[in-house]
Motif scaffolding. Structure first.
Motif, PDB file in Angstrom:
ATOM      1  N   ILE A 288       0.833   5.225   0.690  1.00  0.00           N
ATOM      2  CA  ILE A 288       0.118   6.345   1.299  1.00  0.00           C
ATOM      3  C   ILE A 288       0.529   7.629   0.570  1.00  0.00           C
ATOM      4  N   ASN A 289      -0.439   8.468   0.259  1.00  0.00           N
ATOM      5  CA  ASN A 289      -0.201   9.702  -0.500  1.00  0.00           C
ATOM      6  C   ASN A 289       0.489   9.421  -1.839  1.00  0.00           C
TER       7      ASN A 289
ATOM      8  N   ASP B  30      -1.141   6.621 -10.073  1.00  0.00           N
ATOM      9  CA  ASP B  30      -1.961   5.441  -9.779  1.00  0.00           C
ATOM     10  C   ASP B  30      -1.286   4.137 -10.174  1.00  0.00           C
TER      11      ASP B  30
ATOM     12  N   ALA C 139      -5.012   0.514  -6.523  1.00  0.00           N
ATOM     13  CA  ALA C 139      -6.444   0.662  -6.266  1.00  0.00           C
ATOM     14  C   ALA C 139      -6.706   2.053  -5.689  1.00  0.00           C
ATOM     15  N   ALA C 140      -7.960   2.389  -5.505  1.00  0.00           N
ATOM     16  CA  ALA C 140      -8.330   3.721  -5.012  1.00  0.00           C
ATOM     17  C   ALA C 140      -7.711   4.011  -3.651  1.00  0.00           C
ATOM     18  N   ASP C 141      -7.497   2.975  -2.844  1.00  0.00           N
ATOM     19  CA  ASP C 141      -6.924   3.177  -1.508  1.00  0.00           C
ATOM     20  C   ASP C 141      -5.401   3.092  -1.503  1.00  0.00           C
ATOM     21  N   GLY C 142      -4.784   3.011  -2.700  1.00  0.00           N
ATOM     22  CA  GLY C 142      -3.328   2.965  -2.789  1.00  0.00           C
ATOM     23  C   GLY C 142      -2.740   1.577  -2.691  1.00  0.00           C
ATOM     24  N   SER C 143      -3.580   0.557  -2.621  1.00  0.00           N
ATOM     25  CA  SER C 143      -3.078  -0.813  -2.504  1.00  0.00           C
ATOM     26  C   SER C 143      -2.794  -1.409  -3.881  1.00  0.00           C
TER      27      SER C 143
ATOM     28  N   ASN D 193       4.951   5.740   2.793  1.00  0.00           N
ATOM     29  CA  ASN D 193       4.321   7.048   2.634  1.00  0.00           C
ATOM     30  C   ASN D 193       5.230   7.891   1.755  1.00  0.00           C
TER      31      ASN D 193
ATOM     32  N   LYS E 286       0.838  -1.196   0.000  1.00  0.00           N
ATOM     33  CA  LYS E 286       0.000   0.000   0.000  1.00  0.00           C
ATOM     34  C   LYS E 286       0.872   1.244   0.000  1.00  0.00           C
TER      35      LYS E 286
ATOM     36  N   ARG F 156       4.851  -1.357   2.572  1.00  0.00           N
ATOM     37  CA  ARG F 156       4.010  -0.203   2.870  1.00  0.00           C
ATOM     38  C   ARG F 156       4.916   1.014   2.976  1.00  0.00           C
TER      39      ARG F 156
END
Length: 484
Positions: free
Chosen positions: A46-47, A51, A68-72, A109, A44, A107
């Motif tokens: 973050i920020n 895409d 995906a829309a949530d960054g995953s 940011n 994932k 993961r």
């Protein structure tokens, strides 16, 4: 013996015995595994800036993985060989170790890409060690500068001590966590490349241009490591420390050769055509034809194209480059870029691009430019630069009210990324605009993501196609344009 002759194209990779005596784990060679087990990578962001993320190994795998829309994201691969891979998100990249059967989760940011990158799943201990090592090396590098003042022998002692400590720490943690043997040689090279980069920088930093030729007094043993590994191995491109090292090596060899040729380091201009041609000659001597040579040679050539204002010199360097590569697509890209920049030479007319203001009013550039103007292009995908350039512009606007400093955003005009960005950072909305039809315009202006700035007059005549707003003499340059 010349510096060139110290580097043959075919050398075996040997361990630096003086630094790793007794470090048995690190002598394990990298092996290939032909297992057909599936390898999974997911995570994932973050920020996210864009895409997608990419995964490549410079040996055939080049994959774009959508977010995906949530960054995953998630992707599986068959027949993946064990080794380092390059994981990237626009503007950032890192090395990641993968092998058949892995299920690797990461993961991060984007506001602190390296510092927040964390792994779980298979080989998480190896990958977390690797990213922590990289962050520690970057931190130590900032504190290392005073060591360049030392004599060459004391400098090497400090380096050897740091390197030995890192290798011993790798041995300890590898035993403690049972690191994959295939991983060890890659981590070993990260440590060594970071050391070798400093060795290659030493002559220029220690002696400076004035006394650079005094570096000829350095003993041959100072560069003895150069004979101890195979530089022409494209898998090394996945090693996060490899490119900085090679760039340092190329610069040292080229500067040394040209300084000896001219009789003084003072006479070497590192932005000159002579120096860039010397760098390409060094690359030609280090690498066989292929992807490594193409990457380093094209980077040098493109940088020269984008920062030179002499069409003849651009064409001369491009000609040297095109004789170095067999990649027809790359040749075309470089020659097209050169042609575009030459069209943007001083005295030519700036394309009358279509833009919109923060109220979404659409117009042509000529509707906005009414006097001497600096156009600075930026993208929210490169946020650190966006903030930095706007801070610089804020200062220049106060000092030079005779000039319009116009921000032009390169993000997709169909989305709201630009609007969110200038509101988030409190940029002056009256001086912010966005390009419409971004793709053809960025190609026309050779913009891509190179954070370009230009100076034009009220008639859209180009005065400076590539001004460096952060140059220490920028104010003198702007005054000259005001008074011309």
């Amino acid at each position: 013996m010349t510096l060139y002759s110290l580097l043959s194209r075919k050398r075996n990779y040997l361990l630096i015995s003086s630094l790793i005596t007794g470090v048995i784990l690190l002598s394990t060679s990298c092996k290939e595994d032909n297992s057909n087990a599936a390898t999974y990578i997911s995570g994932k962001i973050i920020n996210p800036h864009k895409d997608f993320v990419t995964l490549k190994d410079f040996n055939g795998l080049i994959d774009t993985i959508p977010l995906a829309a949530d960054g995953s994201f998630s992707k599986s691969y068959l027949s993946l060989k064990p080794g380092l891979y390059t994981f990237a998100h626009p503007g950032e990249y890192q090395s990641v170790f993968l092998s058949p059967g892995d299920s690797t989760i990461l993961r991060l940011n984007t506001k602190a890409f390296d510092e927040t990158l964390a792994f779980s799943g298979t080989h998480s201990k190896e990958n977390n060690y690797l990213i922590n090592l990289f962050v520690q090396i970057e931190k130590d590098d900032r504190e290392f500068l005073n060591n360049y003042k030392l004599s060459h022998s004391d400098f090497k002692k400090v380096l050897d001590s740091i390197t030995e400590a890192r290798l011993l720490h790798l041995e300890t943690i590898a035993k403690e966590h049972s690191f994959d043997p295939d991983f060890l040689c890659h981590a070993d090279k990260v440590i060594k490349f970071s050391m070798w980069s400093k060795i290659e920088r030493f002559p220029f930093v220690h002696y400076g241009k004035n006394d650079f030729l005094d570096s000829k007094e350095l003993p041959a043993s100072f560069y003895s490591y150069r004979k101890e590994f195979d530089l022409d191995d494209k898998s090394l491109l996945n090693n996060i420390a490899f490119r900085p090292y090679v760039n340092s090596l190329i610069s040292n060899l080229a500067f040394t050769s040209l300084a000896e040729e001219l009789g003084s380091g003072v006479l070497v201009n590192r932005s000159s055509l002579k120096y860039q041609k010397k760098r390409l000659a060094v690359i030609d001597s280090l690498f066989t034809r292929g992807i490594i040579k193409d990457i380093f040679a094209s980077n040098i050539t493109q940088h020269f194209i984008m920062n030179r204002k002499n069409a003849n010199e651009i064409n001369e360097l491009v000609d040297v480059f095109t004789h170095m590569t067999d990649d027809a697509e790359l040749k075309n890209r470089i020659t097209t870029t050169a042609s575009t920049y030459i069209k943007l030479d001083p005295g030519n007319e700036m394309p009358n691009i279509k833009i919109q203001n923060t109220l979404k009013d659409k117009m042509e550039l000529s509707d906005r430019v009414k006097r001497l103007s600096v156009l600075f292009f930026w993208s929210d995908d490169e946020r650190e630069y966006a903030i930095r350039v706007h801070d610089k512009i804020k200062d220049l606007r106060l000092k030079y009210p005779e000039i319009d400093f116009i921000g032009i955003n390169l993000d997709d005009s169909e989305g709201n990324q630009w609007e969110e960005a200038y509101e988030r950072y409190n940029f002056n909305p009256q001086m912010e605009y966005q390009i419409l039809n971004t793709s053809p315009v960025t190609a026309q202006l050779a913009l891509r993501n190179d954070n370009r700035s230009m100076v034009i007059d009220k008639n859209l005549t180009i005065i400076d196609p590539s001004i460096n707003l952060f140059h220490y003499q920028i104010e003198t340059t702007l005054l000259g344009y005001i008074n011309r």
